[in-house]
Design an enzyme around this catalytic site. Structure first.
Site, PDB file in Angstrom:
ATOM      1  CB  SER A 133      16.743  31.992 101.966  1.00 30.86           C
ATOM      2  OG  SER A 133      16.507  32.958 100.946  1.00 30.86           O
TER       3      SER A 133
ATOM      4  CE1 TYR B 110      12.736  28.989  99.996  1.00 28.44           C
ATOM      5  CE2 TYR B 110      13.369  31.306 100.050  1.00 28.44           C
ATOM      6  CZ  TYR B 110      13.707  29.974  99.927  1.00 28.44           C
ATOM      7  OH  TYR B 110      15.030  29.615  99.745  1.00 28.44           O
TER       8      TYR B 110
END
Length: 269
Positions: free
Chosen positions: A131, A144
């Site tokens: 990501s 995350y």
């Protein structure tokens, strides 16, 4: 391109489904995974098999299933992942361990399961879907970012350790795309008496809006196909809106505190 055999984790929806569907149209033999393939009786895009990436033995079983049917496995795409939000202080330990089990330890289990076969074949390709958030610490998305950042660093190490085996490893880092990740994301409870109540609540609204207005997952699928066709893939491939990709350039060139100020302003902190 010959009919390479591909295994994609998290293939039943979102980016994983988009990747599998696109690669199938290009003639590749695609196996996707889902925690329970039986829940998708009408799924016809490509073959779907059972795999819970957090299961210690599941990855090996899934790889063996593909090898039994095809005799080889050319490409692993570690796509399965889960989102998580919350203040670092208030996020429950169980939720922290779960996100690392899925986003980091899950891919590690798959990598360990496929490397012996790829060495035996004399080569292979592993694509880790991380990501853009994994390149920076984002407020209320810290765990995350950390899980995806860890996978990105692991990718860099693996490239060097497996180079002599003819195995290629790369990292594709999407920004915000219109998927169901927000619906499945774990949100630490927004407590009425929390000192983080107002800024965390505002950040949640902003994050969900970014996903809802995100790009087409097929853009990631096209990038995956481009990488598959490369003789010598690069280490990192960010994919997303211009400003999201540009933020990585800014992080490289700006002093840390100035970049931090940009993030604080963006999140209105």
């Amino acid at each position: 391109m010959d009919s390479k055999v591909v295994l994609i984790t998290g293939g039943s929806s979102g980016i994983g489904k988009a990747i599998g569907t696109f690669l199938t149209t290009k003639g590749l033999i695609v196996y996707g995974t889902a925690r329970s393939a039986a829940k998708y009786p009408d799924f016809k895009a490509f073959k779907l098999i059972d795999l819970a990436v957090r299961d210690a033995h599941g990855p090996t079983a899934a790889v063996h299933q593909v090898l039994k049917k095809e005799g080889r496995l050319d490409i692993l795409i570690n796509n399965a992942g889960v989102g998580i939000t919350g203040p670092i202080e208030e996020t429950p330990q169980e939720a922290i361990e779960n996100v690392f089990n899925i986003n980091f330890y899950g891919p590690v289990r798959l990598i360990k399961a496929v490397l012996p076969q790829m060495r035996k074949q004399g080569g292979g390709l592993i694509i880790n879907i991380t990501s853009i958030a994994g390149y920076m610490g984002l407020p209320y998305r810290g765990y995350y970012s950390a899980s995806k950042g860890a996978l990105g660093l692991l990718t860099e190490t693996l490239r060097m350790e497996t180079k002599s085996f003819g195995i290629k490893i790369t990292n594709i880092a999407p920004g915000d795309f219109a998927t169901n990740i927000a619906a499945g994301r774990y949100h630490a409870p927004l407590k009425e008496d929390s000192p983080y109540k107002t800024p965390y609540g505002s950040a949640l609204t902003s994050m969900d809006a970014h996903v809802d207005s995100g790009g087409n997952p097929e853009d990631v699928a096209r990038k995956v196909y481009q990488v598959i066709r490369k003789a010598n893939p690069s280490v990192h491939y960010p994919v997303g809106a211009f400003l999201q990709r540009f933020s990585l350039s800014l992080k490289r060139i700006l002093p840390d505190k100035i970049y931090e100020r940009l993030l604080l302003n963006h999140y209105k902190l």
